[in-house]
Design an enzyme around this catalytic site. Structure first.
Site, PDB file in Angstrom:
ATOM      1  N   LYS A 225       0.819  -1.080   0.047  1.00 53.09           N
ATOM      2  CA  LYS A 225       0.034  -0.049  -0.129  1.00 53.09           C
ATOM      3  C   LYS A 225       0.928   1.203   0.050  1.00 53.09           C
ATOM      4  CE  LYS A 225      -3.623  -0.209   2.631  1.00 53.09           C
ATOM      5  NZ  LYS A 225      -4.734  -0.337   1.498  1.00 53.09           N
TER       6      LYS A 225
ATOM      7  N   ARG B   7      -3.596   2.839   8.235  1.00 51.23           N
ATOM      8  CA  ARG B   7      -3.924   1.479   7.729  1.00 51.23           C
ATOM      9  C   ARG B   7      -2.651   0.711   7.711  1.00 51.23           C
ATOM     10  NH1 ARG B   7      -8.205   2.503   3.431  1.00 51.23           N
ATOM     11  NH2 ARG B   7      -8.674   4.540   3.591  1.00 51.23           N
TER      12      ARG B   7
ATOM     13  N   GLY C  45      -8.356  -7.463   4.030  1.00 52.57           N
ATOM     14  CA  GLY C  45      -9.093  -7.678   5.134  1.00 52.57           C
ATOM     15  C   GLY C  45      -8.711  -8.216   6.191  1.00 52.57           C
TER      16      GLY C  45
ATOM     17  N   MET D 128      -5.884  -7.354   8.206  1.00 48.55           N
ATOM     18  CA  MET D 128      -5.368  -6.574   9.139  1.00 48.55           C
ATOM     19  C   MET D 128      -6.171  -5.385   9.321  1.00 48.55           C
ATOM     20  SD  MET D 128      -1.227  -7.241   8.597  1.00 48.55           S
ATOM     21  CE  MET D 128      -1.116  -6.573   7.037  1.00 48.55           C
TER      22      MET D 128
ATOM     23  N   ARG E  82      -3.034  -1.272  -6.348  1.00 52.38           N
ATOM     24  CA  ARG E  82      -2.082  -2.404  -6.087  1.00 52.38           C
ATOM     25  C   ARG E  82      -2.382  -3.350  -7.088  1.00 52.38           C
ATOM     26  NH1 ARG E  82      -5.219  -4.592  -0.407  1.00 52.38           N
ATOM     27  NH2 ARG E  82      -7.400  -4.965  -1.664  1.00 52.38           N
TER      28      ARG E  82
ATOM     29  N   HIS F 236      -2.969 -42.406  -1.224  1.00 49.87           N
ATOM     30  CA  HIS F 236      -3.494 -43.336  -2.441  1.00 49.87           C
ATOM     31  C   HIS F 236      -4.745 -42.684  -2.939  1.00 49.87           C
ATOM     32  CE1 HIS F 236      -6.251 -46.382  -4.213  1.00 49.87           C
ATOM     33  NE2 HIS F 236      -5.277 -46.741  -4.573  1.00 49.87           N
TER      34      HIS F 236
ATOM     35  N   ARG G 277       1.570 -47.221 -14.787  1.00 52.13           N
ATOM     36  CA  ARG G 277       1.554 -48.162 -13.310  1.00 52.13           C
ATOM     37  C   ARG G 277       0.761 -49.522 -13.725  1.00 52.13           C
ATOM     38  NH1 ARG G 277       0.073 -42.723 -10.133  1.00 52.13           N
ATOM     39  NH2 ARG G 277      -1.056 -42.591 -11.983  1.00 52.13           N
TER      40      ARG G 277
ATOM     41  N   ARG H 143       6.302 -48.743 -15.749  1.00 49.87           N
ATOM     42  CA  ARG H 143       6.637 -49.484 -14.709  1.00 49.87           C
ATOM     43  C   ARG H 143       6.113 -50.891 -14.210  1.00 49.87           C
ATOM     44  NH1 ARG H 143       5.336 -46.918  -9.118  1.00 49.87           N
ATOM     45  NH2 ARG H 143       3.342 -47.859  -9.425  1.00 49.87           N
TER      46      ARG H 143
ATOM     47  N   GLU I  15      14.174 -44.572  -5.875  1.00 49.70           N
ATOM     48  CA  GLU I  15      13.294 -44.319  -4.749  1.00 49.70           C
ATOM     49  C   GLU I  15      13.656 -44.912  -3.566  1.00 49.70           C
ATOM     50  OE1 GLU I  15       9.316 -46.309  -5.885  1.00 49.70           O
ATOM     51  OE2 GLU I  15      10.694 -47.756  -6.950  1.00 49.70           O
TER      52      GLU I  15
ATOM     53  N   SER J 280      14.419 -42.449 -13.385  1.00 45.59           N
ATOM     54  CA  SER J 280      13.347 -41.744 -12.926  1.00 45.59           C
ATOM     55  C   SER J 280      13.030 -41.725 -11.310  1.00 45.59           C
ATOM     56  CB  SER J 280      11.945 -42.322 -13.728  1.00 45.59           C
ATOM     57  OG  SER J 280      10.963 -41.561 -13.160  1.00 45.59           O
TER      58      SER J 280
ATOM     59  N   GLY K 206      11.169 -41.752  -8.208  1.00 48.73           N
ATOM     60  CA  GLY K 206       9.978 -41.953  -7.449  1.00 48.73           C
ATOM     61  C   GLY K 206      10.022 -41.041  -6.373  1.00 48.73           C
ATOM     62  N   THR K 207       9.757 -39.938  -6.340  1.00 50.71           N
ATOM     63  CA  THR K 207       9.975 -38.860  -5.025  1.00 50.71           C
ATOM     64  C   THR K 207       9.059 -39.279  -3.773  1.00 50.71           C
ATOM     65  OG1 THR K 207       8.699 -37.197  -6.155  1.00 50.71           O
ATOM     66  CG2 THR K 207      11.087 -37.406  -6.375  1.00 50.71           C
ATOM     67  N   ASN K 208       7.782 -39.942  -4.185  1.00 46.69           N
ATOM     68  CA  ASN K 208       6.707 -40.100  -3.295  1.00 46.69           C
ATOM     69  C   ASN K 208       7.630 -41.223  -2.100  1.00 46.69           C
ATOM     70  OD1 ASN K 208       4.883 -38.699  -4.503  1.00 46.69           O
ATOM     71  ND2 ASN K 208       3.906 -40.264  -5.258  1.00 46.69           N
ATOM     72  N   ASP K 209       8.373 -42.134  -2.548  1.00 47.80           N
ATOM     73  CA  ASP K 209       8.737 -43.306  -1.697  1.00 47.80           C
ATOM     74  C   ASP K 209      10.205 -42.366  -1.383  1.00 47.80           C
ATOM     75  OD1 ASP K 209       6.753 -44.911  -1.828  1.00 47.80           O
ATOM     76  OD2 ASP K 209       7.501 -46.397  -3.056  1.00 47.80           O
TER      77      ASP K 209
ATOM     78  N   CYS L 194       8.813 -38.909 -11.671  1.00 48.90           N
ATOM     79  CA  CYS L 194       7.443 -39.285 -11.952  1.00 48.90           C
ATOM     80  C   CYS L 194       6.896 -39.355 -10.513  1.00 48.90           C
ATOM     81  CB  CYS L 194       7.585 -40.668 -12.596  1.00 48.90           C
ATOM     82  SG  CYS L 194       8.063 -42.110 -11.765  1.00 48.90           S
TER      83      CYS L 194
ATOM     84  N   TYR M 231      13.132 -34.388 -17.712  1.00 50.24           N
ATOM     85  CA  TYR M 231      11.654 -34.139 -17.786  1.00 50.24           C
ATOM     86  C   TYR M 231      11.125 -34.433 -16.454  1.00 50.24           C
ATOM     87  CZ  TYR M 231      11.436 -39.311 -17.352  1.00 50.24           C
ATOM     88  OH  TYR M 231      11.481 -40.645 -16.995  1.00 50.24           O
TER      89      TYR M 231
END
Length: 852
Positions: A25, A94, A103, A105, A299, A415, A522, A578, A704, A723, A725-728, A790, A810
């Site tokens: 502001k 203000r 809204g 603050m 703004r 899942h 999968r 896979r 992974e 590749s 497997g970033t979840n595991d 992936c 990728y």
């Protein structure tokens, strides 16, 4: 001593420094003053003062002295005196953080009024007769407003001393940075906690002075549609808070042209000047006092996803900004809103619970608690919401049949969340506000409300809200502007974007959204379909290898057709498949009636099958007999899947469909695991390909397991691609169960232990370091090694920026996340290019030269 107060027009010229110091502001007021736009005089107390106040609970040294000098300067400019009984100077106070928090603050208007100065204000504005009465009414109205605001914001009684009022108001604005609503807003929008707010003190102008005065809020373009049309509302004889608070119904801005034509003409000139100067849609607040226009704020305006895309593309076409700037302007996550139906924002129905916004969109239907019932209901055309404590792979048909999924437990990569996103189903996961009782077929909210099977609920997967009753939805809108922006994005990207697709339909959707291949197919998901699960169970329950092979032969036909359909949809692009990953017991039933039915089919007693299932069940299946371990002990499964892949590829090639299969081995932790399975695959594949020498394929592995990262150079000597497997990989690096971590992740974030949910945004310090070392070691051994990701992080913009910097080829994500990833990949590339820009050459020109 650090300077803490800056008069409008005297702040830093550098835009970033200006907004850091003065807040959004204050920076806008400063810039408008420099542009010669009519802004009531005032000054800004810098954000540094707030930060020190919140740390020490005391004003910084020298602030009070600077404040007194600043007020004296305002008095001299205006010819009035702060607190003077006959000629009072009134101000507004203000908040104004660097990042807009509408809204969240506090604001106080008409500060400086007390019993004496109110009478003085009335005399200043009075004449005789009706004019005198109007002046008294005006002054009393201002005093009433001030007392209401002060009491609400500061609390307690309103002091008569204006200096006390001012200091207490400044304290209140500082404190408002840490109100629960402000903290919640920052958490939702990922705004840093340590920014602090500036305080803007400005001479009052009055929109409540009578029939020639007004106040309003406007946007230089429509914030809903992005249309290039001045959009706004105003109220005659009112103060600014009236418009926002909805105390009275405002008029559309076009009516101002009839009521106050000169002021309207000035406003149109100013809004055009502001948009041209900032090269973006502006949100402005204005007051008209007795026919004269004043600007109180400008703004960058908040906008819908649809408007964001349209404004960016239109401004680039109009020559206001470059294509690169258009790409930078749009938050990739906003694109999610364009790909999923949204709820009517004015639905008015009660929100009964909130969970994690696991998969965006909206869904409405009758509550069901079993996947089987969801499937059966869908066959009759009935719309249902599947409610579970958590989902498992054998819920796949019910999830597919349902309009949305609600789970009591699980996180953003559970899942339910992963599958729902892949299906473009809305999902609210980890909803701790409900307790699910499957036996009684009901769930209970934290306030005791019972929702039973057959009751209608609506899910908002974009916000995580659960709404009682049916709510109308607004369909997704994908238009030419959306396609144009993504086409421009692809011109800048270095990262390829692929999709996680398990069916020909998923692959076709991914292609429509601009995917350049399948990064993860999968194969186990294909086995959970109703006509295939019995065959899979037959294979698992086989007493010997020969019986197992007979069942696998049946599955091979089905898988071949699936792979052929995916190759056909992905013509010319790589398809990474896979091989079977989950443990076999996941394909077996758990409910008594289902065990009894399978036992009868398999020629076993209920007790025999029950005991067999129990013997196969593992204490920790995520670390159990699955992935490559399964392939080593049951090579016939690998052989069947390899035949299905290669026969499908041969068929596609024979029809003139260019095909690039990539076979991926999951859960590898040693190079020996990889080479044993790789050799099996290669033997089967090469035998099939003898008549088709032009068809090439690749064999690689998922990364992974942390050990795979540590021995990456060895594996890279044998593999053709990695590749992540970033979840595991995240799960095993942290030691968090991704299905259960949702129970404590939010508390960890609130306590400052975690900045982000590591299952949503890659942990660069830990997991990210494993990624970097794997890339370096892998490419050091094999310079031609292709590396991608992936896991679900492949669709997260922050994570994509990291993967770009780490040198991946990728990212792969769910089909409906592909546009998000395409835009995020372009933004990551542009961030790298910013240091390469030279004078008089645009970013586009640089990129074109690089590509040439």
């Amino acid at each position: 001593m650090q300077k803490l107060i800056y008069f409008f027009g005297e702040g830093p010229r550098n835009p970033t420094e200006r907004s850091d110091l003065l807040g959004g502001k204050g920076a806008g007021l400063n810039e408008m003053t420099c542009l010669g736009i009519p802004v009531p005089p005032g000054f800004t107390i810098a954000t540094a003062a707030c930060r020190e106040f919140l740390e020490t609970n005391a004003w910084p040294k020298g602030l009070e002295e600077e404040l007194k000098e600043a007020i004296k300067r305002l008095e001299k400019i205006m010819g009035r005196t702060f607190g003077h009984a006959k000629n009072p100077l009134l101000v507004s106070v203000r908040s104004g953080a660097k990042v807009s928090m509408p809204g969240m603050m506090e604001t106080i208007l008409n500060l400086g009024l007390n019993d004496e100065t109110t009478a003085g204000l009335a005399r200043l504005k009075s004449g005789s007769g009706k004019a005198c009465l109007a002046a008294t009414t005006f002054a009393d109205d201002c005093y009433r407003r001030f007392k209401e605001m002060f009491t609400h914001v500061v609390g307690g009684a309103v002091p008569q001393n204006p200096w006390e009022q001012l200091k207490m108001a400044i304290d209140a604005v500082f404190h408002s940075w840490n109100t629960p609503r402000a903290k919640t807003y920052r958490r939702i929008h990922s705004i840093p906690e340590d920014l602090g707010t500036a305080v803007n003190i400005q001479v009052m102008v009055f929109g409540n002075r009578g029939e020639k005065s007004a106040t309003g809020v406007a946007f230089t373009r429509s914030p809903s549609t992005g249309e290039k049309k001045f959009f706004g509302e105003f109220l005659m004889n009112a103060q600014g808070e009236d418009v926002v608070a909805g105390i009275r119904t405002p008029e559309p801005i076009e009516q101002l042209a009839k009521m106050l034509p000169k002021a309207y003409a000035s406003l149109m000139e100013v809004q055009k000047k502001l948009e041209g100067h900032f090269s973006d849609m502006q949100d402005i607040e204005f007051t008209i006092e007795e026919g004269k226009l004043y600007l109180l704020q400008t703004r960058t305006g908040k906008r819908t996803a649809h408007a964001a895309v349209k404004i960016a593309v239109d401004m680039a076409k109009e020559g206001m900004i470059s294509r690169a700037d258009a790409i930078r302007r749009v938050n990739p996550l906003l694109l999610d809103q364009l790909l999923h139906p949204a709820l009517d924002p004015d639905h008015g129905k009660p929100v009964i619970a909130r969970g994690l916004p696991a998969s965006p969109g909206a869904g409405c239907g009758k509550v069901v608690f079993e996947s089987r019932k969801a499937f059966e209901a869908a066959q009759t055309g009935e719309k249902v919401i599947l409610v579970r404590k958590e989902t498992s792979p054998d819920d796949i048909d019910g999830m597919h049949a349902a309009q949305g999924i609600l789970t009591a437990t699980g996180g953003m990569t559970s899942h339910a969340a992963v599958v729902a996103r892949g299906m473009n189903k809305c999902c609210v996961a980890g909803c701790g506000d409900i307790v699910v009782n499957l036996k009684a077929e009901k769930f209970v909210t934290k306030d005791g409300r019972e929702v039973r099977a057959g009751d209608v609920i609506t899910l908002n997967g974009t916000t995580g809200e659960v709404v009682l009753g049916a709510v109308a939805t607004v369909p997704a809108r994908i238009d030419d502007d959306f396609k144009t922006l993504l086409m421009w994005a692809d011109e800048f990207s270095d990262l390829e974007v692929r999709a996680n697709a398990d069916t020909p339909h998923d692959a076709a959707v991914a292609i429509d959204f601009g995917a350049r291949g399948v990064g993860l197919c999968r194969t186990e998901h294909m086995f959970f379909e109703l006509d295939r699960i019995p065959v899979m169970q037959e294979m698992i329950l086989s007493k010997d290898r020969e019986a197992r092979i007979r069942a696998l032969d049946k599955l091979e036909v089905m898988q071949t057709n699936d792979f052929y359909g995916i190759f056909k949809a992905m013509e010319g692009y790589p398809v990474t498949i896979r091989l079977l990953d989950p443990p076999l017991h996941e394909f077996l039933p758990r409910k008594k009636q289902d065990i009894e039915a399978l036992a009868q089919t398999a020629g076993l007693t209920y007790e025999q099958l029950r005991d067999l299932i129990e013997s196969m069940t593992e204490v920790n299946p995520m670390l159990g007999h699955r992935g490559c371990r399964l392939m080593v002990t049951y090579p016939e499964i690998t052989e069947m899947q390899t035949r299905a892949i290669m026969n499908a590829a041969v068929k596609a090639m024979s029809e003139g469909i260019e095909t690039h299969p990539e076979i991926m081995i999951p859960l590898v932790g040693t190079v020996e695991e990889f080479t044993i399975i790789r050799d099996d695959i290669k033997r089967v594949a090469d035998e099939i390909l003898l008549p088709t020498p032009n068809l090439s394929y690749k064999i690689g592995t998922m990364i992974e397991i942390p050990r795979a990262c540590l021995v990456a150079s060895k594996i890279a000597g044998e593999a053709e691609f990695f590749s992540f497997g970033t979840n595991d990989l995240t799960q095993m690096t942290y030691g968090y169960s991704r299905d259960d971590a949702g129970r404590f992740i939010q508390q960890y974030r609130a306590a400052g232990i975690l900045k982000d949910d590591p299952f949503m945004t890659i942990d660069q310090e830990g997991v990210g370091e494993l990624v970097r070392m794997t890339v370096q070691a892998g490419r050091g051994e094999n310079s031609m090694l292709k590396i991608g990701v992936c896991g679900e992080h492949g669709g997260d913009p922050k994570s994509i920026a990291f993967f770009h910097s780490a040198g991946l080829n990728y990212v792969s994500c769910s089909p409906y996340r592909v546009p998000v990833a395409r835009l995020a990949a372009a933004q990551a590339a542009l961030l790298d290019m910013e240091t390469e820009i030279i004078p008089d050459v645009t970013v586009t020109e640089i990129k074109v030269k690089e590509k040439v």
